[in-house]
Design a protein around this motif. Structure first.
Motif, PDB file in Angstrom:
ATOM      1  N   CYS A  23      66.339 -16.724  19.975  1.00  0.00           N
ATOM      2  CA  CYS A  23      66.317 -17.564  21.176  1.00  0.00           C
ATOM      3  C   CYS A  23      66.772 -18.973  20.819  1.00  0.00           C
ATOM      4  CB  CYS A  23      64.911 -17.621  21.778  1.00  0.00           C
ATOM      5  SG  CYS A  23      64.316 -16.037  22.404  1.00  0.00           S
ATOM      6  N   ARG A  73      67.089 -22.605  22.635  1.00  0.00           N
ATOM      7  CA  ARG A  73      66.713 -23.382  23.816  1.00  0.00           C
ATOM      8  C   ARG A  73      67.191 -24.824  23.681  1.00  0.00           C
ATOM      9  NH1 ARG A  73      62.630 -20.872  26.837  1.00  0.00           N
ATOM     10  NH2 ARG A  73      61.694 -19.066  25.800  1.00  0.00           N
ATOM     11  N   PRO A  75      72.093 -22.239  39.270  1.00  0.00           N
ATOM     12  CA  PRO A  75      71.768 -20.840  39.624  1.00  0.00           C
ATOM     13  C   PRO A  75      72.996 -20.013  39.993  1.00  0.00           C
ATOM     14  CG  PRO A  75      70.167 -22.330  40.579  1.00  0.00           C
ATOM     15  CD  PRO A  75      71.229 -23.198  39.972  1.00  0.00           C
ATOM     16  N   LEU A 106      74.779 -18.668  36.805  1.00  0.00           N
ATOM     17  CA  LEU A 106      74.097 -17.785  35.856  1.00  0.00           C
ATOM     18  C   LEU A 106      74.727 -16.391  35.794  1.00  0.00           C
ATOM     19  CD1 LEU A 106      70.303 -18.623  36.249  1.00  0.00           C
ATOM     20  CD2 LEU A 106      71.654 -18.709  34.143  1.00  0.00           C
ATOM     21  N   GLN A 107      75.160 -15.870  36.945  1.00  0.00           N
ATOM     22  CA  GLN A 107      75.727 -14.517  36.958  1.00  0.00           C
ATOM     23  C   GLN A 107      77.167 -14.474  36.458  1.00  0.00           C
ATOM     24  OE1 GLN A 107      76.169 -12.976  40.975  1.00  0.00           O
ATOM     25  NE2 GLN A 107      76.272 -15.053  41.823  1.00  0.00           N
ATOM     26  N   SER A 115      71.582 -12.830  26.951  1.00  0.00           N
ATOM     27  CA  SER A 115      71.286 -13.250  28.316  1.00  0.00           C
ATOM     28  C   SER A 115      71.009 -14.746  28.355  1.00  0.00           C
ATOM     29  CB  SER A 115      70.079 -12.488  28.879  1.00  0.00           C
ATOM     30  OG  SER A 115      68.926 -12.735  28.080  1.00  0.00           O
ATOM     31  N   GLU A 170      69.050 -17.946  30.799  1.00  0.00           N
ATOM     32  CA  GLU A 170      68.159 -18.320  31.883  1.00  0.00           C
ATOM     33  C   GLU A 170      67.790 -19.787  31.732  1.00  0.00           C
ATOM     34  OE1 GLU A 170      64.536 -16.148  31.654  1.00  0.00           O
ATOM     35  OE2 GLU A 170      64.131 -16.698  29.579  1.00  0.00           O
ATOM     36  N   ASN A 171      67.303 -20.370  32.798  1.00  0.00           N
ATOM     37  CA  ASN A 171      66.832 -21.749  32.752  1.00  0.00           C
ATOM     38  C   ASN A 171      65.370 -21.781  32.333  1.00  0.00           C
ATOM     39  OD1 ASN A 171      69.159 -23.299  33.555  1.00  0.00           O
ATOM     40  ND2 ASN A 171      68.921 -22.426  35.609  1.00  0.00           N
ATOM     41  N   ASN A 172      65.018 -22.783  31.546  1.00  0.00           N
ATOM     42  CA  ASN A 172      63.617 -22.958  31.183  1.00  0.00           C
ATOM     43  C   ASN A 172      62.819 -23.379  32.405  1.00  0.00           C
ATOM     44  OD1 ASN A 172      64.251 -22.491  28.435  1.00  0.00           O
ATOM     45  ND2 ASN A 172      64.836 -24.639  28.174  1.00  0.00           N
ATOM     46  N   THR A 173      61.523 -23.167  32.347  1.00  0.00           N
ATOM     47  CA  THR A 173      60.685 -23.540  33.490  1.00  0.00           C
ATOM     48  C   THR A 173      60.610 -25.049  33.675  1.00  0.00           C
ATOM     49  OG1 THR A 173      58.751 -23.431  32.038  1.00  0.00           O
ATOM     50  CG2 THR A 173      59.277 -21.466  33.331  1.00  0.00           C
ATOM     51  N   ALA A 205      68.118 -24.894  29.218  1.00  0.00           N
ATOM     52  CA  ALA A 205      68.434 -23.473  29.298  1.00  0.00           C
ATOM     53  C   ALA A 205      68.019 -22.764  28.023  1.00  0.00           C
ATOM     54  CB  ALA A 205      69.925 -23.276  29.543  1.00  0.00           C
TER      55      ALA A 205
END
Length: 245
Positions: A169, A171, A179, A182-183, A220, A222-225, A229
């Motif tokens: 991972c 980060r 958003p 992302l795809q 993959s 994704e964005n961190n909370t 990213a």
């Protein structure tokens, strides 16, 4: 340092300033022999003749130690560069993923030193991959993380072992991924780097995806909370059947 010199001047007001400057310039140490030398040389006039010789001996030893450490760091850098760039790195072999990460960190250190980098690397089994290709993927992800993160920001690399797979991972605390992007982030020729500071051809992530998937793995994003990213790689430790087809 100036603070150290000032403290010596206060403690030993009668000592020659040239001598105090030499003591202040020495590397900090808890060596009791040096502490004893300082006290004797600065408090006893009778010791003054012996002080220069003793001080020269200690300075020589300290500078030789510094040279030794510097040489060891240079040899370590050369070893990392040789592993990172050797031609046979394109051949599939039992690969230490931790070594790949460390070698890439060394190669990118000229940029990574401007960030708060943290490594959480656990003990991993070796994976049947080409180390040069894994280096390329990790390089792409770290460069992207730096491009998306202002200097001084946080970048972390962590690894985990899940039964027959390895997880990596990466980060960052940067701007994150929109958003809607992302795809498309792993599509060829898709890039978000169109600013004056960073320019991309949209190939790094698509190539990374192709490399990981040829080993039966996944990658993959994704964005961190909170901020930034996270890119996650999952690699099987055994050669995928796809490679034998």
């Amino acid at each position: 340092s100036r603070a150290h010199l000032k403290s010596l001047e206060t403690a030993y007001p009668n000592a020659p300033r040239s001598l105090l400057r030499r003591f202040a310039s020495l590397p900090k140490t808890s060596d009791p022999d040096l502490s004893s030398l300082v006290k004797k040389s600065l408090s006893r006039r009778a010791q003054e003749r012996a002080v220069p010789d003793a001080l020269v001996a200690f300075e020589t030893g300290a500078y030789l130690r510094t040279a030794q450490l510097t040489t060891e760091r240079i040899f370590g850098l050369v070893r990392s560069l040789r592993r990172y760039g050797k031609p046979q790195n394109s051949a599939i072999e039992a690969t230490d993923i931790t070594t790949c990460i460390q070698d890439t960190r060394v190669v990118l250190n000229h940029r990574l030193k401007h960030y708060e980098l943290s490594l959480d690397l656990c003990e991993l089994p070796k994976a049947q991959v080409a180390p040069g290709e894994i280096n390329q993927v990790i390089t792409n992800l770290l460069v992207n993380a730096m491009d998306a993160t202002p200097e001084g920001g946080k970048i972390s690399v962590s690894t985990m072992h899940h039964s027959e797979s390895i997880q990596i991972c990466i980060r960052d605390s940067g701007s994150g991924i929109k958003p809607d992007n992302l795809q498309h982030i792993f599509e060829t020729n898709f890039t978000t780097k169109n600013s004056n500071q960073h320019f991309g051809l949209g190939l790094g992530l698509s190539i990374s995806k192709e490399i990981i998937e040829q080993y039966g793995g996944t990658i993959s994003a994704e964005n961190n909370t909170d901020q930034g990213a996270c890119f996650t790689i999952n690699l099987p430790t055994a050669i995928s059947h796809k490679l034998n087809q």
